[in-house]
Every structure is written in structure tokens, then in C-alpha cells.
Write a protein that holds these residues in place. Structure first.
Motif, mmCIF file in Angstrom:
data_model
loop_
_atom_site.group_PDB
_atom_site.id
_atom_site.type_symbol
_atom_site.label_atom_id
_atom_site.label_comp_id
_atom_site.label_asym_id
_atom_site.label_seq_id
_atom_site.Cartn_x
_atom_site.Cartn_y
_atom_site.Cartn_z
ATOM 1 N N VAL A 134 0.656 -1.187 -0.146
ATOM 2 C CA VAL A 134 0.136 -0.105 0.373
ATOM 3 C C VAL A 134 1.233 1.259 0.402
ATOM 4 C CG1 VAL A 134 -1.562 1.390 1.046
ATOM 5 C CG2 VAL A 134 -1.466 -1.288 1.476
ATOM 6 N N GLY A 135 0.828 2.290 -0.735
ATOM 7 C CA GLY A 135 0.831 3.126 -0.701
ATOM 8 C C GLY A 135 1.282 3.571 -1.609
ATOM 9 N N PRO A 136 1.852 5.641 -1.920
ATOM 10 C CA PRO A 136 2.067 6.130 -3.430
ATOM 11 C C PRO A 136 3.199 5.406 -3.998
ATOM 12 C CG PRO A 136 2.277 7.183 -1.464
ATOM 13 C CD PRO A 136 1.687 6.192 -0.682
ATOM 14 N N GLY A 137 4.114 5.233 -3.636
ATOM 15 C CA GLY A 137 5.147 5.069 -4.394
ATOM 16 C C GLY A 137 5.724 2.988 -5.200
ATOM 17 N N ASN A 138 4.045 2.798 -5.042
ATOM 18 C CA ASN A 138 4.142 1.287 -6.165
ATOM 19 C C ASN A 138 3.437 1.656 -7.447
ATOM 20 O OD1 ASN A 138 0.206 0.417 -7.199
ATOM 21 N ND2 ASN A 138 0.384 1.999 -5.406
ATOM 22 N N PRO A 139 4.107 1.082 -8.126
ATOM 23 C CA PRO A 139 4.225 1.560 -9.852
ATOM 24 C C PRO A 139 2.701 0.575 -9.982
ATOM 25 C CG PRO A 139 5.207 -0.635 -9.097
ATOM 26 C CD PRO A 139 4.788 -0.105 -7.351
ATOM 27 N N SER A 145 -4.685 3.741 -0.053
ATOM 28 C CA SER A 145 -5.650 3.289 1.674
ATOM 29 C C SER A 145 -4.574 4.877 2.522
ATOM 30 C CB SER A 145 -4.956 2.390 2.279
ATOM 31 O OG SER A 145 -5.410 1.185 2.059
ATOM 32 N N PRO A 146 -5.657 5.514 2.970
ATOM 33 C CA PRO A 146 -4.307 6.688 3.523
ATOM 34 C C PRO A 146 -3.852 6.260 5.003
ATOM 35 C CG PRO A 146 -7.103 6.294 5.180
ATOM 36 C CD PRO A 146 -6.634 5.240 3.795
ATOM 37 N N GLN A 147 -3.482 5.278 5.318
ATOM 38 C CA GLN A 147 -2.822 4.537 6.226
ATOM 39 C C GLN A 147 -0.799 5.280 5.772
ATOM 40 O OE1 GLN A 147 -4.944 2.691 6.054
ATOM 41 N NE2 GLN A 147 -5.530 1.326 7.368
ATOM 42 N N GLY A 210 -12.400 7.011 5.291
ATOM 43 C CA GLY A 210 -11.172 7.129 4.051
ATOM 44 C C GLY A 210 -10.871 5.711 3.330
ATOM 45 N N LYS A 211 -11.490 4.859 3.953
ATOM 46 C CA LYS A 211 -10.870 3.615 4.310
ATOM 47 C C LYS A 211 -11.845 2.699 3.325
ATOM 48 C CE LYS A 211 -8.315 3.492 8.261
ATOM 49 N NZ LYS A 211 -8.332 3.451 9.676
ATOM 50 N N GLU A 212 -11.469 1.339 2.423
ATOM 51 C CA GLU A 212 -11.737 1.478 1.465
ATOM 52 C C GLU A 212 -13.241 0.002 1.975
ATOM 53 O OE1 GLU A 212 -9.690 -1.168 -0.547
ATOM 54 O OE2 GLU A 212 -10.570 -1.888 -2.642
ATOM 55 N N GLY A 213 -12.617 -0.363 3.275
ATOM 56 C CA GLY A 213 -13.999 -1.245 3.276
ATOM 57 C C GLY A 213 -13.724 -2.670 4.582
ATOM 58 N N LEU A 214 -14.309 -3.924 4.397
ATOM 59 C CA LEU A 214 -13.875 -4.808 5.030
ATOM 60 C C LEU A 214 -13.722 -6.118 4.497
ATOM 61 C CD1 LEU A 214 -17.267 -3.748 7.693
ATOM 62 C CD2 LEU A 214 -14.151 -3.981 7.961
ATOM 63 N N ILE A 234 -15.872 7.019 -4.257
ATOM 64 C CA ILE A 234 -15.748 9.008 -4.926
ATOM 65 C C ILE A 234 -14.318 7.986 -4.587
ATOM 66 C CG2 ILE A 234 -15.617 11.487 -3.694
ATOM 67 C CD1 ILE A 234 -18.280 10.066 -2.191
ATOM 68 N N TYR A 235 -13.004 7.846 -3.711
ATOM 69 C CA TYR A 235 -11.522 8.307 -4.010
ATOM 70 C C TYR A 235 -11.362 7.210 -5.334
ATOM 71 C CZ TYR A 235 -6.884 7.444 -2.717
ATOM 72 O OH TYR A 235 -5.846 7.253 -2.487
ATOM 73 N N ASP A 236 -11.904 6.384 -5.499
ATOM 74 C CA ASP A 236 -11.965 5.815 -6.757
ATOM 75 C C ASP A 236 -11.889 6.544 -7.837
ATOM 76 O OD1 ASP A 236 -10.808 3.072 -5.537
ATOM 77 O OD2 ASP A 236 -12.275 2.411 -5.788
ATOM 78 N N ILE A 237 -13.074 7.171 -7.881
ATOM 79 C CA ILE A 237 -13.443 8.062 -8.972
ATOM 80 C C ILE A 237 -12.251 9.360 -9.401
ATOM 81 C CG2 ILE A 237 -14.746 9.591 -9.622
ATOM 82 C CD1 ILE A 237 -17.246 6.995 -9.210
ATOM 83 N N SER A 238 -12.021 9.734 -8.127
ATOM 84 C CA SER A 238 -11.431 10.803 -7.308
ATOM 85 C C SER A 238 -9.694 10.671 -8.510
ATOM 86 C CB SER A 238 -11.240 12.070 -6.617
ATOM 87 O OG SER A 238 -10.249 10.838 -5.829
#
Lengths: 368, 368
Positions: A134-139, A145-147, A210-214, A234-238
Motif C-alpha cells: 500500500v502507498g503512493p510509491g507503488n508502480p 489506503s490513507p495509512q 476514507g478507508k476502503e472497506g471490510l 468516490i475516492y476511486d473515481i477521484s
């Protein structure tokens, strides 16, 4: 136990249902399709070891009556994280990470050193850790996820054993996570099918955060279920507006429907802030796309990821250039050394969006 | 002049590119596809008279540089109305209305008496009036231009002549509209390609008024263009949510893109009210769909239209039941007499939405 006969594997290879691949010194066979009982995405090492594919999880879209209908007894509710799914195994002293599709991922494999304490494999050499990176550094992905707000991190959510079907029982996995200091996806607790109010409260809290779910994992039956928050749509769309015409259009329509069902279930039809958020989300990526088209003549998403070893960065570049074709543009001088890491910056170009927006901005005529 | 040789028509009939149809006492041939120079949607009467199809109009999505690129000289800007396109002709003293596809429409034909002064056909028996039928009482469409708030009305926007290609020149049409007391789609004026600011002002005014957009008709060249308001996209989305999975998904993604381009062109990226409106629009139809599924077990759109003659109501019912199959549900006891009219109420059921929402609300499992 052998999940797959050598003969079935040969037939599968002949029919193109399986493929021989290598990564560094490891050669393996990857299943592009189910073969007998062995699901697609599984990998078979040359000594016959099978690393089973990670199964799809069914979605429910109404806690009531979905929970009562799907679960007969207690189940665990865990966070469904927004990242990419890997299966991690050890072979001859080296850890590897497999993508959901069943390819050794040079990026994830490279970063295991930073993200995981491998001691567990010394004691359980046949264990497979299922984890989300998880994270912005994934290719691979827009959004996360916000964590994790920089680079990537790894969260273990399941364990399997080589050559065996199914997952380790919940208690056993929780004990191993604890004993070996692994980082788990958050486990919210054990619920009974009657505890609908508690589950609704939990999902609304995740929605707020702002988490994805369960993911819901029953103790005494096989079938799991996932249930996502309205806001994850909403997040996915954004974050995918730049790819509006390059993703399957159902990517968007399915998310609208899920959001509508979620809001209706939780009585949010008059939550104006949430509805406003949706409108903004839908247009933000398009505004970015128009701006980028005006500036660079193309619409793309930008990626930046870090590797420990230059070899792996090179392998990754080779992989994306091979599979992405003209859609991938690796920036000049990559990978570039930064401190202890090799940084790779590249773009995935959205060709249909690039074509359509350029044509529109240049005043072209379009027939619908 | 003959646009179509008898021989070509026979070949087209043999190949299924044309089809023989009847309406009341009139028999005609309808072109399902282009035949030679004659476009699809054209109709050929038994005496050889050709009523040409109405051509597609190209869309531009940027006034600047679209206008300069498409138009060399002056052009007229007219309102593009939100309704359905008919071509009206007279044959043996009777007026008929053809749908865009080239079928005689029992509804539009029935209502011509109320909507049109036919005197023009006494003087110009070979004239064809191209008009938009607009209003909530139409049997085909969700949504309509704001000018018509009950039943339907008719707005003439073009004229053609039987057996001839192209449209009557603007001045001639405007004079005939005036002389014969016809109701035109609004003509905003004559513009030069340089008058971009004036056009931008005009489209923003239409946007504010909830109108669909402009058709731009050059005086001295053939190619027209359409240019729609950003808000027309929001409106379309707001009235079609019930059909989210039954319309092609591109219906929605194309409208998002058009809206993004429009807002970006007119510097509306920070118009929060407009963005909020979009979010609400996207969910309203879905909330209605969920409610309807809970109440009636199905998701549909409801139609109510009026006929002068019971025969035509029966013909229309037959037509929709034939073409709509299980998707159309005509209410019991229809058509029902109300005053001087025969009223027809029916539903178009959205089968994929019905299936998906019912399954979700019943707690079913879905694999994406």
C-alpha cells in the motif's frame, strides 16, 4: 500432497494455459487459467511446489440481509486495504513476491527486505504470506489506503501453505503475526451474524476515515465476503479521471451503483456533503487531464517508485515496457540513484484520453 | 430528379438494407442503411418519392479554435432542443411524421393536428419539415427542453424538399416559418467566426437556462456543427440514473468528459455549485431506482402520452410491444379515454438494473 500432476501441467503448457518464466536464477511455471483444482494465478516451482492463486472474494452490497444470508456463524471483520495483493514465499533462502496474476514482481520482491521480517520463514519454510502493498510509491495503482502517505508499506492479511488448499485458520494466523512481529491489516473483531448495528457502525466509521472497506472471514465456513464503503467509490473515481476513456467504462458505472446502494442502505440520501464530494471527484481528474493535454500534449498518470537493487529496477522497466508497449514512457536517465535507493519515474499514458482531449481542444469535429 | 434508381432499391431490399412497411393505408420503404447517395433513415414512397434521412451533425467541444477551424464565413446559431427529431411530409392530403430512423411514428403523426398548421403543404406539397417534438408527454425519452412543461410541443428547425439533397437556405426557411405561422426552434442570430466572445456569452446563457445547446448552420458551406452546454450533461445524467446499467456505459463517461471540457473551456473549474449539482444528479436516479426496486421489485421509467385517435394509440402499443419485448409493460386498460384524448401509460423496464439491484438488496453475492 500434490495439487497438480506433472502430466496435467504439461498439457496445460501445451495448450497455453500455463507459461514458463524466469526471475533472476529462479524458473517457474505460471497458470494463466485454472488447471484442474488449481486456480489461475498459481505458480509451480521446478521442484513441484505449488503456490496457490489467491481466490476472488464475493461482494455483498447490503449488510441486511446479506450478512444473515452469507454467514451461519461468527466471522472476523478485517480492513480491506487499497493496494496490490502479493503472495510472499521463500525458496532456497530468498523471498519472492508474486502478483495476483502469478508473476514474480520485481518491485515487491525488491522491497521485501524493507517491509517484512523474514524470520517466520526460518521456522515455517512452506508458509505463504498474503499481503497488501500500500502507498503512493507503488508502480501499479492510482490511490491507496490513507495509512501510508509516502513510499509503500506492507500489511499481512492471510497465510497459506505451499501445496495446500485454503488459508490458515484465523487464530493461528493471528498468533503467528504476533509472534513474528508482522504488520497485519487491521482486525476489527469477531462478529455474530446478528450484530448488524455494530457492523453498520464499523463500516460508517471506516467510511468517515476514507478507508476502503471490510473483508469478512467466517470461522467455520469457506466463503468470505467483502463489503466496501461508499466513499471508497468516490475516492476511486477521484484518482482515475485521467483514465476515463481508457478504463472499461463499467469501472465508473459500477462504482456509482455501489455508492448509491451504500448511501441508500445507510440513509445517506440527503448527505449533501457526500453528494457534493462525488461531483467534485468526478471532475477533478478531467480538469487535470485537460491541463496536462494543454501542457504536454498527452494525458497520463505519473509513478515514482524506489528499488534497493538496480537489477530489479531494470527488470521492472523491462517488464512494463514489454507489457505496456507505447503506453509506458520511462523518463530519461532512469533508474536514478538517490541515497541508498534506485528511483524509477515513469508515466502510463492514456491513449484514448490523449487522443480525444487533444482532438477536442484543437477544435476537431466528433461524430458520436 | 431521382435520388434512387428503382433497381438499387430492389437490390437493397434483397440484401436487407431496406424494408417494406405500412402505416394505415400508406405503404413505404425504409432504408436501414445508406444506399448509394441516399442515407439511412430515408423513406421511399410507392410513387418513388424520396424523403431523405436527417444527417448526423458533428460535435465541436471547443469554441476556440473549433469555430475558426470549422467555419469560413457567417453562420446562424440556433437552439438545439432536447426532444426527438421528426420529418413531416404530406401525402395524398394526409401529414405523416417520420422518426430519425425512418419509421412513421404513430404518436407524432397522431399529434400533428394539435401541433402544426398544415397550410404550408397546400402551397408546397413537396416540402419536408424537420422538427423536434419536445416535452414530458413524449413516449421515447427521459428529459426535455425546459420550454415545454406539459404534454408535447413542436419546433421546426429545418426544411427539406422531397427527392432533393440538402436543406432549404436559412433565409428561405425563416421566411416560410414567418409566413405560415410555424413555431421555430429559437434562432439566436448570425455570427462571424471571429465572434467567439459573443458565442461564449450565448452558450453560457443557455447553460444557465438549462438548455441543451446550439446548432451552428453556415450560410455558404454544408458542414454544420453542434455545441452543447455543460449543464445539459448534468441534466441527461440526472434523468437516466435508473438506466445506469442498461444504457451503454459510454453514455455516462462521454457526458462526464464533455462536461469537463466545457467547464475547463469556460473557466468553471471552481464553480462549486455546478460540481455539487453533478454529484446530486448522478445519485438521484439511483436513489429512485433503489426505492422502486424495494417497492415494486423492478426498475423502470414511466411514460404517459396522449393520442387523438385510438387507432394510433393501438398502433403505437403494437410497435413498442413488438420492438421492446419484455422490457415494455403497458398498464392495464390502456389506452384510456380522457376528455378528447386517448391516454397511454406504460413503463420501460431496465432489466439489468432490476436484476442487479434486486440481487444486491436481497443480500446476494456478486463477483466483479
Amino acid at each position: 500432497m500434490s495439487l497438480l500432476e506433472a502430466k496435467s501441467l504439461e498439457t496445460a503448457l501445451e495448450r497455453g494455459k500455463a507459461q514458463r518464466l524466469t526471475f533472476d536464477h529462479l524458473s517457474y511455471t505460471h497458470l494463466r487459467d485454472d488447471v484442474g483444482q488449481v486456480p489461475k494465478g498459481s505458480v509451480i516451482l521446478d521442484d513441484g511446489t505449488v503456490i496457490p492463486g489467491y481466490p476472488s472474494i464475493a461482494r455483498i452490497q447490503a449488510l441486511d440481509p446479506g450478512i444473515g444470508k452469507q454467514f451461519e456463524g461468527p466471522f472476523w471483520a478485517e480492513e480491506k486495504m487499497d493496494g496490490f495483493n502479493v503472495r510472499i514465499f521463500q525458496h532456497e533462502g530468498q523471498c519472492y513476491a508474486l502478483s495476483r496474476g502469478g508473476f514474480i514482481c520485481p518491485f515487491a520482491t525488491d522491497r521485501l527486505n524493507d517491509l517484512l521480517k523474514p524470520a517466520i520463514f526460518d521456522d515455517y519454510p512452506h508458509l505463504i504470506l498474503c499481503a497488501e502493498i500500500v502507498g503512493p510509491g507503488n508502480p501499479y495503482l492510482e490511490g491507496h489506503s490513507p495509512q501510508v502517505q509516502e513510499d509503500v508499506d506492507l500489511f499481512v492479511f492471510d497465510m497459506m501453505v505451499c501445496n495446500e488448499e485454503g488459508f490458515l485458520p484465523q487464530a493461528e494466523r493471528m498468533a503467528l503475526v504476533e509472534d513474528y512481529g508482522l504488520q497485519p491489516a487491521e482486525i476489527f473483531g469477531r462478529y455474530q451474524p446478528e450484530e448488524l448495528n455494530e457492523l453498520a457502525e464499523l463500516i460508517l466509521q471506516l467510511d468517515e476515515e476514507g478507508k476502503e472497506g471490510l473483508v469478512l472471514k467466517p470461522e467455520n465456513q469457506k466463503q468470505r465476503a467483502k463489503y466496501v464503503t461508499g466513499r471508497s467509490n468516490i475516492y476511486d473515481i477521484s484518482v482515475t479521471g485521467e483514465a476515463l476513456l481508457d478504463l472499461p467504462p463499467e469501472y465508473f458505472t459500477n462504482r456509482f451503483l455501489r455508492m448509491g446502494l451504500f448511501m441508500a442502505e445507510h440513509g445517506q440520501q440527503h448527505d449533501h456533503d457526500r453528494l457534493n464530494e462525488l461531483g467534485h471527484a468526478m471532475m477533478q481528474g478531467l480538469f487535470r487531464a485537460v491541463q496536462e493535454s494543454q501542457k504536454n500534449g498527452r494525458v497520463s498518470n505519473h509513478y515514482r517508485c524506489r528499488f534497493n537493487h538496480r537489477d530489479n529496477a531494470d527488470r521492472f522497466m523491462e517488464h512494463i515496457e514489454l507489457t505496456g508497449g507505447q503506453r509506458v514512457k520511462v523518463h530519461r536517465g532512469m533508474p536514478r540513484q538517490e541515497g541508498d535507493y534506485w528511483v524509477l519515474e515513469f508515466e502510463r499514458i492514456h491513449q484514448r484520453m490523449t487522443g480525444k482531449i487533444n482532438q477536442a481542444l484543437q477544435g476537431g469535429r466528433q461524430f458520436d
